[in-house]
Every structure is written in structure tokens, then in C-alpha cells.
Design a protein around this motif. Structure first.
Motif, PDB file in Angstrom:
ATOM      1  N   LEU A 118       0.832  11.746  -9.633  1.00 58.91           N
ATOM      2  CA  LEU A 118       0.068  12.989  -9.494  1.00 58.91           C
ATOM      3  C   LEU A 118       0.975  14.213  -9.579  1.00 58.91           C
ATOM      4  CD1 LEU A 118      -2.501  12.055  -6.691  1.00 58.91           C
ATOM      5  CD2 LEU A 118      -2.991  12.522  -9.105  1.00 58.91           C
ATOM      6  N   MET A 119       2.123  14.138  -8.909  1.00 55.90           N
ATOM      7  CA  MET A 119       3.065  15.253  -8.965  1.00 55.90           C
ATOM      8  C   MET A 119       3.570  15.484 -10.389  1.00 55.90           C
ATOM      9  SD  MET A 119       3.316  16.607  -5.983  1.00 55.90           S
ATOM     10  CE  MET A 119       4.831  17.547  -6.128  1.00 55.90           C
ATOM     11  N   LYS A 167       0.830  -1.213   0.000  1.00 55.12           N
ATOM     12  CA  LYS A 167       0.000   0.000   0.000  1.00 55.12           C
ATOM     13  C   LYS A 167       0.858   1.254   0.000  1.00 55.12           C
ATOM     14  CE  LYS A 167      -4.245  -1.657   2.217  1.00 55.12           C
ATOM     15  NZ  LYS A 167      -5.120  -1.531   3.407  1.00 55.12           N
ATOM     16  N   HIS A 168       1.901   1.240   0.848  1.00 54.82           N
ATOM     17  CA  HIS A 168       2.799   2.401   0.899  1.00 54.82           C
ATOM     18  C   HIS A 168       3.476   2.628  -0.461  1.00 54.82           C
ATOM     19  CE1 HIS A 168       2.380   3.392   5.071  1.00 54.82           C
ATOM     20  NE2 HIS A 168       2.741   2.160   5.487  1.00 54.82           N
ATOM     21  N   GLN A 169       3.906   1.554  -1.102  1.00 51.47           N
ATOM     22  CA  GLN A 169       4.526   1.675  -2.420  1.00 51.47           C
ATOM     23  C   GLN A 169       3.531   2.212  -3.448  1.00 51.47           C
ATOM     24  OE1 GLN A 169       6.022  -2.240  -3.208  1.00 51.47           O
ATOM     25  NE2 GLN A 169       7.908  -1.950  -1.980  1.00 51.47           N
ATOM     26  N   LEU A 170       2.278   1.685  -3.344  1.00 47.33           N
ATOM     27  CA  LEU A 170       1.239   2.156  -4.276  1.00 47.33           C
ATOM     28  C   LEU A 170       0.951   3.631  -4.070  1.00 47.33           C
ATOM     29  CD1 LEU A 170      -0.822   1.485  -6.469  1.00 47.33           C
ATOM     30  CD2 LEU A 170      -2.444   0.851  -4.661  1.00 47.33           C
ATOM     31  N   TYR A 171       0.834   4.027  -2.771  1.00 46.23           N
ATOM     32  CA  TYR A 171       0.589   5.437  -2.469  1.00 46.23           C
ATOM     33  C   TYR A 171       1.731   6.314  -2.992  1.00 46.23           C
ATOM     34  CZ  TYR A 171      -3.189   4.020   0.686  1.00 46.23           C
ATOM     35  OH  TYR A 171      -4.340   3.502   1.213  1.00 46.23           O
ATOM     36  N   ALA A 172       2.952   5.833  -2.806  1.00 46.02           N
ATOM     37  CA  ALA A 172       4.109   6.610  -3.282  1.00 46.02           C
ATOM     38  C   ALA A 172       4.104   6.745  -4.803  1.00 46.02           C
ATOM     39  CB  ALA A 172       5.403   5.943  -2.810  1.00 46.02           C
ATOM     40  N   MET A 173       3.748   5.634  -5.482  1.00 45.75           N
ATOM     41  CA  MET A 173       3.707   5.675  -6.936  1.00 45.75           C
ATOM     42  C   MET A 173       2.612   6.609  -7.435  1.00 45.75           C
ATOM     43  SD  MET A 173       3.454   2.475  -9.610  1.00 45.75           S
ATOM     44  CE  MET A 173       1.788   2.050  -9.079  1.00 45.75           C
ATOM     45  N   VAL A 174       1.414   6.494  -6.794  1.00 47.13           N
ATOM     46  CA  VAL A 174       0.300   7.369  -7.181  1.00 47.13           C
ATOM     47  C   VAL A 174       0.646   8.827  -6.917  1.00 47.13           C
ATOM     48  CG1 VAL A 174      -2.086   7.998  -6.658  1.00 47.13           C
ATOM     49  CG2 VAL A 174      -1.451   5.594  -6.888  1.00 47.13           C
ATOM     50  N   SER A 175       1.277   9.087  -5.757  1.00 45.99           N
ATOM     51  CA  SER A 175       1.677  10.475  -5.446  1.00 45.99           C
ATOM     52  C   SER A 175       2.677  10.998  -6.470  1.00 45.99           C
ATOM     53  CB  SER A 175       2.277  10.532  -4.043  1.00 45.99           C
ATOM     54  OG  SER A 175       1.346  10.125  -3.079  1.00 45.99           O
TER      55      SER A 175
END
Length: 273
Positions: A40-41, A29-37
């Protein structure tokens, strides 16, 4: 120091597997959140870059339009100045036609030629691609042709403009054009024994050379004829206004003037550029 003891109890093993899976899921989840962030950036950066590029493109288009409008306006100003100078020249011509005094008529004609030289310069600016500079070789050629036609000496005096194409800014071209106008006028009137009247024969035909060259520290203007030369001890011919004007314009250019007899009169003006 803690020691992890692995029990063979199935319940404990199952619990450990569930815990490990939860930890792996949390890490994913943390990796997914980092990738999505990150995506987005990156997307935000692309959008910002696009908006800035569009704004810059619009501003460049506006600046180009302003520049085009400015050049059009400056060209129109030169055109109007040229037209106004032509009106002044025509008025001087009409005025001189009604004068009985030969000296006054000659002075009026000289004034007309000065106005025409400035009008020709503004015409060159209006017709040229560069609104801030003048190509001097073509300008001197047209100026000489205009003077020879004005004094009706085209068949008696030949003017050769021997120089490479050379552009000068307007502030330099205006006084320089007036200097050449005065030098050619004096040559036409005095160098060849009266050919300015258009009545001299082939034996009195004259030749004039005009040249402008770039030097290490500035420019050199040379006007040379094969006429009778100049008596430097004699009083100035006519009113002497032309000679005073040449000296004044030379000082305006920050230059120096020299004259000498060399198979005719040779006049040189050196000035910084």
C-alpha cells in the motif's frame, strides 16, 4: 529457571500442537499485514510520484508556452521598432530633399543613416533566432552596403568586413553599430577626395577594412582605409558632431579610442565585454 517437561500424554501433545499452530498463524498474519502495508505504501508513493510528475509536466508545458509567447512578443516589438525607424528615415529623406542649404541637407542625410543603422539592427534581431544578441559580421556587412548605396559610392569604394562570426548582446551592439556607422560615413565623405558624390574615377577608388575581434580582456574594433589620412592639427570637418558622437559612444562602452595614419586612417576602439 523454568524447565519444559514434555509429557507423552496425547491430550497435552495435541494442545501443544494447536498452540504452536496458532502462534505460526499469528506470525503469518503479521507478515501478511506487513507485506500488504508495504504494498500500500509503495502504491501510494507511485500515485504521488505520478501526480507530481504530471503536475511538473503541465507546469513545464505552461512555462514553454510562456517562453514562446514572450519570444514572439519581443520579436514583434523589434519588428515594430524597425518599421517605425524606417518611417523616421523616410521622413528625414523627404525633409532633406526640400532643403537648399547643402550643410543642412548633409546633416539630415547623416541623421538618416544613423536611424537606418539602428533600424537594421532591430531587423537583424527580428529575423534572427537569438532575440538578445546580434551576429556582428553580417550586421557590419549590411550596414556598409546600406551606406555605400545611400551615398552612391558602391562603384568607387569597397568595404571588406574581415572578421569571424561574432555575437554581441544588444546593449553592446547598438553603440558599436553607431560607431561603425559614423566611421564609415566619415571615410566615405572625407577619405577619398569627394567620392561620396559618386563622380570619382578608378584612380580615386578606395578600400576600407572593418574588423571586430575578441581579445583577452575585451574586444577590438578596427576600421582602416587607404585614403588620404587625417590632419590631426586641422579643425574638424563639417560640424564635428560625428566625432563627438564616436567619443561619447566609446565612453558608453567603457572603451578607448585611438587614431593614426597608417597608409590611410586607422581607427581602433578597445572595450571590455
Amino acid at each position: 529457571m523454568r524447565v519444559l517437561v514434555v509429557d507423552d500424554d496425547p491430550v497435552i501433545v495435541k494442545a501443544l500442537e494447536i498452540r504452536l499452530q496458532k502462534e505460526q498463524l499469528a506470525c503469518q498474519k503479521h507478515q501478511l499485514y506487513a507485506m500488504v502495508s508495504g504494498l500500500l505504501m509503495a502504491l501510494i508513493a507511485v500515485v504521488i510520484f505520478y501526480l507530481l510528475s504530471q503536475r511538473l509536466k503541465k507546469r513545464n508545458a505552461e512555462n514553454e508556452q510562456l517562453l514562446t509567447d514572450k519570444e514572439t512578443l519581443i520579436g514583434e516589438i523589434h519588428h515594430r521598432v524597425k518599421n517605425n525607424l524606417e518611417v523616421v528615415s523616410s521622413l528625414l529623406e523627404l525633409q532633406s530633399a526640400g532643403l537648399a542649404d547643402s550643410e543642412a541637407r548633409e546633416a539630415m542625410q547623416a541623421g538618416q543613416s544613423r536611424v537606418q543603422s539602428m533600424g537594421l539592427l532591430h531587423q537583424k534581431l527580428y529575423q534572427g533566432e537569438n532575440l538578445a544578441a546580434i551576429e556582428m559580421k553580417d550586421y557590419f556587412t549590411q550596414l556598409a552596403e546600406s551606406l555605400l548605396e545611400s551615398y552612391e559610392t558602391k562603384d568607387n569604394i569597397k568595404v571588406a568586413v574581415n572578421m569571424d562570426p561574432l555575437e554581441l548582446d544588444v546593449d553592446t551592439a547598438v553603440p558599436l553599430g553607431l560607431i561603425v556607422n559614423e566611421l564609415l560615413t566619415n571615410t566615405i565623405k572625407y577619405a577619398f577626395g569627394g567620392t561620396s558624390a559618386g563622380s570619382a574615377g578608378a584612380a580615386n577608388a578606395g578600400a576600407v577594412e572593418v574588423g571586430l575581434s575578441k581579445e583577452d580582456k575585451g574586444y577590438l574594433l578596427r576600421v582602416k582605409d587607404n585614403g588620404v589620412g587625417k590632419d590631426f592639427d586641422a579643425p574638424a570637418a563639417g560640424t564635428g558632431f560625428g566625432s563627438r558622437l564616436i567619443n561619447l559612444l566609446t565612453r558608453q562602452l567603457g572603451g578607448t579610442l585611438s587614431e593614426e595614419n597608417d597608409g590611410g586612417l586607422k581607427t581602433e576602439v578597445r572595450f571590455e565585454g
